[in-house]
Design a protein around this motif. Structure first.
Motif, PDB file in Angstrom:
ATOM      1  N   SER A  58       0.835  -1.202   0.000  1.00 52.62           N
ATOM      2  CA  SER A  58       0.000   0.000   0.000  1.00 52.62           C
ATOM      3  C   SER A  58       0.877   1.263   0.000  1.00 52.62           C
ATOM      4  O   SER A  58       1.865   1.330   0.734  1.00 52.62           O
ATOM      5  CB  SER A  58      -0.883  -0.038   1.252  1.00 52.62           C
ATOM      6  N   LYS A  62       1.437   2.677  -7.054  1.00 52.37           N
ATOM      7  CA  LYS A  62       0.783   2.005  -8.184  1.00 52.37           C
ATOM      8  C   LYS A  62      -0.189   2.949  -8.899  1.00 52.37           C
ATOM      9  O   LYS A  62      -0.143   3.102 -10.120  1.00 52.37           O
ATOM     10  CB  LYS A  62       0.025   0.756  -7.686  1.00 52.37           C
ATOM     11  N   SER A  63      -1.067   3.579  -8.111  1.00 47.20           N
ATOM     12  CA  SER A  63      -2.035   4.505  -8.727  1.00 47.20           C
ATOM     13  C   SER A  63      -1.314   5.682  -9.360  1.00 47.20           C
ATOM     14  O   SER A  63      -1.760   6.215 -10.387  1.00 47.20           O
ATOM     15  CB  SER A  63      -3.012   5.044  -7.684  1.00 47.20           C
ATOM     16  N   THR A  64      -0.198   6.076  -8.748  1.00 44.95           N
ATOM     17  CA  THR A  64       0.565   7.204  -9.289  1.00 44.95           C
ATOM     18  C   THR A  64       1.069   6.885 -10.697  1.00 44.95           C
ATOM     19  O   THR A  64       1.024   7.737 -11.584  1.00 44.95           O
ATOM     20  CB  THR A  64       1.729   7.533  -8.324  1.00 44.95           C
ATOM     21  N   ARG A 227       7.347   2.390  -1.169  1.00 48.42           N
ATOM     22  CA  ARG A 227       7.598   3.759  -1.605  1.00 48.42           C
ATOM     23  C   ARG A 227       9.019   4.228  -1.232  1.00 48.42           C
ATOM     24  O   ARG A 227       9.449   3.947  -0.101  1.00 48.42           O
ATOM     25  CB  ARG A 227       6.569   4.677  -0.936  1.00 48.42           C
TER      26      ARG A 227
HETATM   27  N1  ATP Z   1      -2.263  14.092  -4.369  1.00 45.04           N
HETATM   28  C1  ATP Z   1      -1.309  13.650  -3.531  1.00 45.04           C
HETATM   29  N2  ATP Z   1      -0.565  14.516  -2.804  1.00 45.04           N
HETATM   30  C2  ATP Z   1       0.392  14.084  -1.967  1.00 45.04           C
HETATM   31  N3  ATP Z   1       0.695  12.780  -1.773  1.00 45.04           N
HETATM   32  C3  ATP Z   1      -0.018  11.874  -2.460  1.00 45.04           C
HETATM   33  C4  ATP Z   1      -1.051  12.249  -3.365  1.00 45.04           C
HETATM   34  N4  ATP Z   1      -1.580  11.129  -3.900  1.00 45.04           N
HETATM   35  C5  ATP Z   1      -0.904  10.094  -3.349  1.00 45.04           C
HETATM   36  N5  ATP Z   1       0.030  10.539  -2.494  1.00 45.04           N
HETATM   37  C6  ATP Z   1       0.975   9.700  -1.735  1.00 45.04           C
HETATM   38  O1  ATP Z   1       1.787   9.006  -2.661  1.00 45.04           O
HETATM   39  C7  ATP Z   1       2.009   7.661  -2.227  1.00 45.04           C
HETATM   40  C8  ATP Z   1       1.613   6.707  -3.330  1.00 45.04           C
HETATM   41  O2  ATP Z   1       0.227   6.794  -3.531  1.00 45.04           O
HETATM   42  P1  ATP Z   1      -0.513   5.836  -4.572  1.00 45.04           P
HETATM   43  O3  ATP Z   1      -1.965   6.124  -4.488  1.00 45.04           O
HETATM   44  O4  ATP Z   1       0.136   5.924  -5.895  1.00 45.04           O
HETATM   45  O5  ATP Z   1      -0.153   4.411  -3.936  1.00 45.04           O
HETATM   46  P2  ATP Z   1      -0.774   2.974  -4.232  1.00 45.04           P
HETATM   47  O6  ATP Z   1       0.387   2.039  -4.372  1.00 45.04           O
HETATM   48  O7  ATP Z   1      -1.738   3.014  -5.361  1.00 45.04           O
HETATM   49  O8  ATP Z   1      -1.490   2.705  -2.849  1.00 45.04           O
HETATM   50  P3  ATP Z   1      -2.726   1.766  -2.439  1.00 45.04           P
HETATM   51  O9  ATP Z   1      -2.286   0.372  -2.758  1.00 45.04           O
HETATM   52  O10 ATP Z   1      -2.857   1.977  -0.968  1.00 45.04           O
HETATM   53  O11 ATP Z   1      -3.908   2.204  -3.231  1.00 45.04           O
HETATM   54  C9  ATP Z   1       1.230   7.490  -0.943  1.00 45.04           C
HETATM   55  O12 ATP Z   1       2.140   7.580   0.112  1.00 45.04           O
HETATM   56  C10 ATP Z   1       0.258   8.647  -0.912  1.00 45.04           C
HETATM   57  O13 ATP Z   1       0.062   9.100   0.395  1.00 45.04           O
END
Ligand code: ATP
Length: 269
Positions: A58, A62-64, A227
């Motif tokens: 988490s 990934k979403s980024t 991360r």
């Molecule tokens: N708009 C934003 N501003 C600042 N930080 C952000 C923003 N969006 C995401 N983050 C941070 O960037 C990091 C990566 O977020 P992301 O959503 O890409 O992770 P993920 O791997 O998809 O997570 P998950 O599996 O929990 O959905 C996280 O620590 C999140 O807090």
């Protein structure tokens, strides 16, 4: 080298990638005016018609990665290419789907799906037929005039999938699209998605927390580090298709792949 070890050593990038990420860094601004690195040196490629999942802890980014590909978020370093072009010059139609459906609450099922066709500028004379076809395909017949609040969660996700399909994307970016669904509906939705994918052979990037779902659906599973995330493994899933999710669970190769991915995640890199 046994089968799993071979999978783990699969690093081959497709020859002519539809999507290319090369040494990409992404950072978000902090409230204090600093920057927090979220993705660091991420590299991977997705070929035409490939179904690739991304798994990882988490918050690893990934979403980024999907946000960057959609053009919603700028990367700081590295190269991102779609069909050999930069994001600014991209001509491919990119379709998105998220964990929570984003249907218009006041619009009917049919109209919610039709929006996809309108956004994609599908020829007027084809739109009605396409909407009707998708309603049948997604087993929503009889609910055309219902509004989203009159549907179950699984049905709403089917409408969201219908809207995405009506948009006729060249590339699908799917961010835990079935994450909120119960296990049975999730498997059924995965089956629908594979049905569409095998028909149109579009490139798909599928973000999920569900390792079994990733192995069931994908040609390859990319494992991200914590991360700031980068791709630590590129694991080929060479299980024969078409795949039946229930049968797969009895297959020793399926279990080996799931175990191998869990080990990568546990290793924490
Ligand atoms: N708009 C934003 N501003 C600042 N930080 C952000 C923003 N969006 C995401 N983050 C941070 O960037 C990091 C990566 O977020 P992301 O959503 O890409 O992770 P993920 O791997 O998809 O997570 P998950 O599996 O929990 O959905 C996280 O620590 C999140 O807090």
């Amino acid at each position: 080298m046994n089968a799993v070890a071979r999978h783990l050593h699969h690093d081959a990038a497709p020859t002519k990638p539809k999507i290319g990420f090369e040494g990409v860094d992404v950072a978000y601004p902090t409230p204090e005016g600093g920057r927090i690195p979220v993705v660091s040196e991420a590299s991977f490629a997705v070929g035409k018609g490939e179904f690739v999942s991304i798994v990882g802890p988490s918050g690893c980014g990934k979403s980024t990665v999907l946000r960057v590909l959609s053009g919603l978020l700028a990367h700081e370093k590295g190269t991102v290419r779609i069909n050999g072009r930069s994001l600014e010059e991209n001509r491919e139609r990119i379709g998105f789907m998220f964990q929570r459906d984003t249907l218009l609450p006041w619009a009917s099922v049919a109209d919610n799906i039709r929006i996809g066709a309108e956004l994609a500028n599908i020829a007027h004379e084809r739109r009605d037929a396409r909407v009707a076809e998708l309603i049948g395909f997604l087993r929503l017949s009889g609910f055309e005039k219902h509004r989203p609040h009159q549907l179950s969660g699984g049905m709403r996700q089917r409408v969201a999938l219908g809207r995405l399909l009506a948009f006729e994307p060249h590339i699908y970016l799917l961010d835990e699209p079935f994450g909120a669904l119960d296990a049975q509906t999730k498997i059924a939705m995965g089956r629908e998605l594979l049905r569409v994918w095998s028909e149109y052979k579009r490139s798909v990037i599928f973000v999920t927390h569900d390792i079994e779902e990733a192995v069931t659906l994908s040609d390859r599973v990319l494992v991200m580090s914590p991360r700031p995330g980068h791709i630590v493994r590129d694991i080929a899933v060479d299980l024969p298709r078409p795949r039946d999710p229930k049968q797969l669970r009895k297959d020793a190769r399926f279990a080996d792949l799931v175990d191998a991915i869990w080990s990568e995640l546990d290793a924490g890199h």
